[in-house]
Design a protein around this motif. Structure first.
Motif, short mmCIF file in Angstrom:
data_model
loop_
_atom_site.label_atom_id
_atom_site.label_comp_id
_atom_site.label_asym_id
_atom_site.label_seq_id
_atom_site.Cartn_x
_atom_site.Cartn_y
_atom_site.Cartn_z
N ILE A 124 3.95 5.56 -11.71
CA ILE A 124 2.92 5.98 -10.74
C ILE A 124 2.38 4.79 -9.98
CG2 ILE A 124 0.55 6.89 -10.59
CD1 ILE A 124 1.30 8.77 -12.92
N LYS A 125 2.16 3.68 -10.71
CA LYS A 125 1.61 2.48 -10.07
C LYS A 125 2.58 1.92 -9.04
CE LYS A 125 -0.59 -1.93 -11.20
NZ LYS A 125 -1.00 -2.83 -12.30
N ASP A 126 3.87 1.91 -9.38
CA ASP A 126 4.86 1.42 -8.41
C ASP A 126 4.87 2.29 -7.16
OD1 ASP A 126 5.57 -0.64 -10.04
OD2 ASP A 126 7.43 0.28 -10.79
N LEU A 127 4.85 3.60 -7.34
CA LEU A 127 4.80 4.49 -6.18
C LEU A 127 3.53 4.27 -5.37
CD1 LEU A 127 6.05 7.83 -7.80
CD2 LEU A 127 7.30 6.42 -6.16
N TYR A 128 2.41 4.11 -6.08
CA TYR A 128 1.10 4.01 -5.45
C TYR A 128 1.01 2.77 -4.55
CZ TYR A 128 -4.03 4.40 -5.21
OH TYR A 128 -5.33 4.55 -4.79
N GLN A 129 1.58 1.66 -5.02
CA GLN A 129 1.40 0.41 -4.28
C GLN A 129 2.54 0.12 -3.33
OE1 GLN A 129 1.16 -2.15 -7.73
NE2 GLN A 129 3.16 -3.05 -7.32
N THR A 130 3.56 0.96 -3.30
CA THR A 130 4.67 0.73 -2.36
C THR A 130 4.80 1.90 -1.40
OG1 THR A 130 6.22 1.64 -4.00
CG2 THR A 130 5.90 -0.75 -3.98
N GLU A 131 5.68 2.82 -1.71
CA GLU A 131 6.00 3.89 -0.76
C GLU A 131 4.83 4.82 -0.46
OE1 GLU A 131 8.61 3.36 0.64
OE2 GLU A 131 9.75 2.15 -0.77
N LEU A 186 0.17 11.66 -2.46
CA LEU A 186 1.58 11.36 -2.18
C LEU A 186 2.31 10.97 -3.46
CD1 LEU A 186 2.10 9.32 1.14
CD2 LEU A 186 2.87 11.63 0.56
N VAL A 187 1.65 10.22 -4.32
CA VAL A 187 2.24 9.84 -5.61
C VAL A 187 2.61 11.10 -6.39
CG1 VAL A 187 1.74 8.83 -7.87
CG2 VAL A 187 1.11 7.61 -5.79
N TRP A 219 8.87 15.94 -6.49
CA TRP A 219 9.99 16.24 -5.60
C TRP A 219 11.20 15.36 -5.87
CZ3 TRP A 219 9.56 16.20 0.51
CH2 TRP A 219 10.60 17.00 1.04
N GLY A 220 10.95 14.17 -6.39
CA GLY A 220 12.06 13.25 -6.68
C GLY A 220 12.17 12.18 -5.62
N ARG A 233 0.28 6.94 6.55
CA ARG A 233 1.15 7.39 5.47
C ARG A 233 0.28 7.90 4.33
NH1 ARG A 233 5.97 3.77 2.86
NH2 ARG A 233 6.51 3.58 5.07
N ASN A 234 0.00 9.20 4.36
CA ASN A 234 -0.77 9.85 3.31
C ASN A 234 -0.32 11.30 3.22
OD1 ASN A 234 -2.43 11.36 5.30
ND2 ASN A 234 -3.32 9.35 5.72
#
Length: 501
Positions: free
Chosen positions: A401-408, A415-416, A422-423, A441-442
């Motif tokens: 979750i943290k990786d998703l949160y701080q990148t994409e 969005l996370v 969804w994958g 991007r939200n």
């Protein structure tokens, strides 16, 4: 210009031109004494009538005669025996020249004669009937009057002064009213412009906070150089000051005080916890969350899952691990949506079978350090598969979750959550097409630009609505208390205030 009183009276005659009416009671071939009238009168047996006719066929007030629209009219007042012109009973008849009528069939006969009054006849105001026009012209008219007495002159002068003052006060009152209107409009414009300016600054501050979060996340690693540590300290200080500024904006704008219900306040707060700006939420977001709250209320699924989590202390364990990774403990409700806190295996898919409380597929589990058991291809519990180890799987989920949160996901919690469901291979290419800016991007921008699966939309809204309920379950009719409150207290933390402080 000097005006004589005779001219004033003659002016009235010229304007009026109303006729007089002569009335004569006819008995046999002999007529009574004619009487002349210049205004409305009544005929009847009652002594109060202007024309009294004492006869058994005559009603107490048999008829009235009035002047209307330039003609005299005879109006029967619903007499018992009626009013006749010849053999015809009439309720209303005009007097044109001369008219004879009977009070009752074959009753007393009246002769009415309408005549134009001469100027001489109207030159004198009838005794006891003063002319309104006369007095208006005499005391309140313009100019001087020939032969005017001192008393009249005083009255006219006083009235003239009063009228002049009224005009002056009228202008003053009108000017004050206009000034007040302009001031009100000016204040409304100023107030609205200030609100718009504050709203813009608040949004800008929020997304600057998001950008700082991303910078801090990039520095959240071990063995930082002294320079990097100093930079992280400066960023943390700036972040705290910026957060206080944003909270002051929220207070000034009254976002949490503008007649919001407690349910609405909780929805705003949870959106903020998941990294969304209160000022950019879609207008129907609150109602949409309430719709999913009603779905939770229609089943016992949420209550059973919470009680299961409490029995196994999952709420405390999740809170501790999420806080360790600087994430909000409300991601506890993501695990609830995934598994209801049951260590189960999901259906077989093209990317493998998801297992455990956090429902990791094999590839993602291995990426975040979880050992995959030998029963990876079977929908069965596998004690050697670390996806079934709650603490290890929760830690892996927090890192994912943290990786998703701080990148994409650019610091958008919703969005996370959508990515988790969804994958990566489906949603990340869409996110990468969007600007790498939290403003653009939200989750709201994703909904506007792309069509996401209904399952993913439901997934996000179920987690958000469950988190809202979890803030105050009894408010929504559930028989349990906030499961995270105790866990936060044990961790030495506290719940944020409604304004997000």
């Amino acid at each position: 210009m000097r005006v004589s009183m005779s001219q004033i009276r003659n002016r009235k005659v010229e304007q009026a031109g109303s006729p007089s009416l002569t009335v004569q009671i006819i008995a046999g071939n002999t007529g009574g004494q004619p009487r002349r009238f210049t205004r409305e009168f009544t005929v009847g047996r009652d002594p109060a009538c202007e024309v009294v006719v004492d006869h058994p066929l005559v009603s107490r007030i048999h008829l009235k005669i009035e002047y209307e629209h330039g003609r005299w009219w005879v109006v029967d007042t619903e007499s018992t025996n009626g009013t006749y012109v010849g053999t015809t009973r009439m309720d209303r008849v005009a007097v044109d020249g001369e008219l004879e009528l009977h009070l009752g069939r074959n009753g007393p006969r009246l002769r009415l004669t309408a005549q134009e009054t001469s100027a001489a006849e109207q030159d004198t105001i009838p005794e006891g009937v003063p002319s309104e026009t006369y007095y208006r012209e005499r005391y309140f008219g313009e100019g001087d009057i020939e032969g005017m007495s001192e008393r009249t002159r005083i009255i006219r002068r006083a009235f003239s002064e009063i009228r002049q003052k009224q005009k002056q006060w009228g202008w003053i009152a009108g000017g004050c009213g206009l000034l007040l209107l302009l001031l009100t409009l000016g204040y409304m414009y100023y107030y609205q412009s200030q609100i718009e300016r504050l709203t813009f600054l608040a949004k800008d501050t929020f997304y600057r906070l998001k950008s700082l979060e991303l910078e801090l996340a990039a520095l959240d690693v071990e063995n930082l150089s002294p320079e990097a540590q100093a930079r992280r300290a400066r960023l943390q200080l700036a972040y705290g000051e910026l957060e206080q500024t944003y909270n002051r904006f929220m207070e000034t704008l009254g976002i949490y005080e503008q007649n919001l219900s407690e349910e609405d306040r909780l929805i705003f707060r949870v959106a903020r916890i998941f990294g969304e700006c209160e000022l950019t939420m879609p207008p129907d977001f609150v109602q949409e969350v309430k719709h999913y709250i009603r779905r939770w209320q229609s089943t016992d699924r949420l209550e059973k899952a919470i009680r299961r989590a409490l029995r196994h202390n999952y709420h405390t364990r999740t809170t501790r691990i999420m806080l360790k990774h600087h994430l909000p403990p409300q991601y506890f409700y993501l695990a609830l949506q995934e598994s209801d806190f049951k260590p189960r295996a999901g259906p077989k898919t093209r990317v493998g079978i998801a297992k455990g409380h956090w429902q990791f597929i094999p590839r993602t589990a291995a990426k975040y350090g979880l050992r995959i058991g030998p029963l990876v291809e079977l929908r069965r519990y596998d004690p050697r598969d670390e996806r079934y180890d709650f603490d290890k799987a929760c830690d892996a989920a927090a890192r994912y979750i943290k990786d998703l949160y701080q990148t994409e996901a650019q610091a958008s919690g919703l969005l996370v959550i959508a990515c988790y469901n969804w994958g990566e291979e489906r949603i990340l290419p869409l996110l990468q097409q969007m600007p790498a800016d939290p403003r653009e991007r939200n989750f709201w921008q994703l909904l506007q630009k792309y069509k996401i699966p209904r399952e993913t939309y439901d997934y996000v809204m179920y987690i958000v609505s469950a988190a809202v309920i979890g803030e105050n379950p009894r408010l929504f009719g559930f028989d349990f208390d906030n499961p995270l409150a105790t866990a936060l207290a044990q961790a030495g933390e506290s719940l944020p205030s409604p304004s997000g402080k």
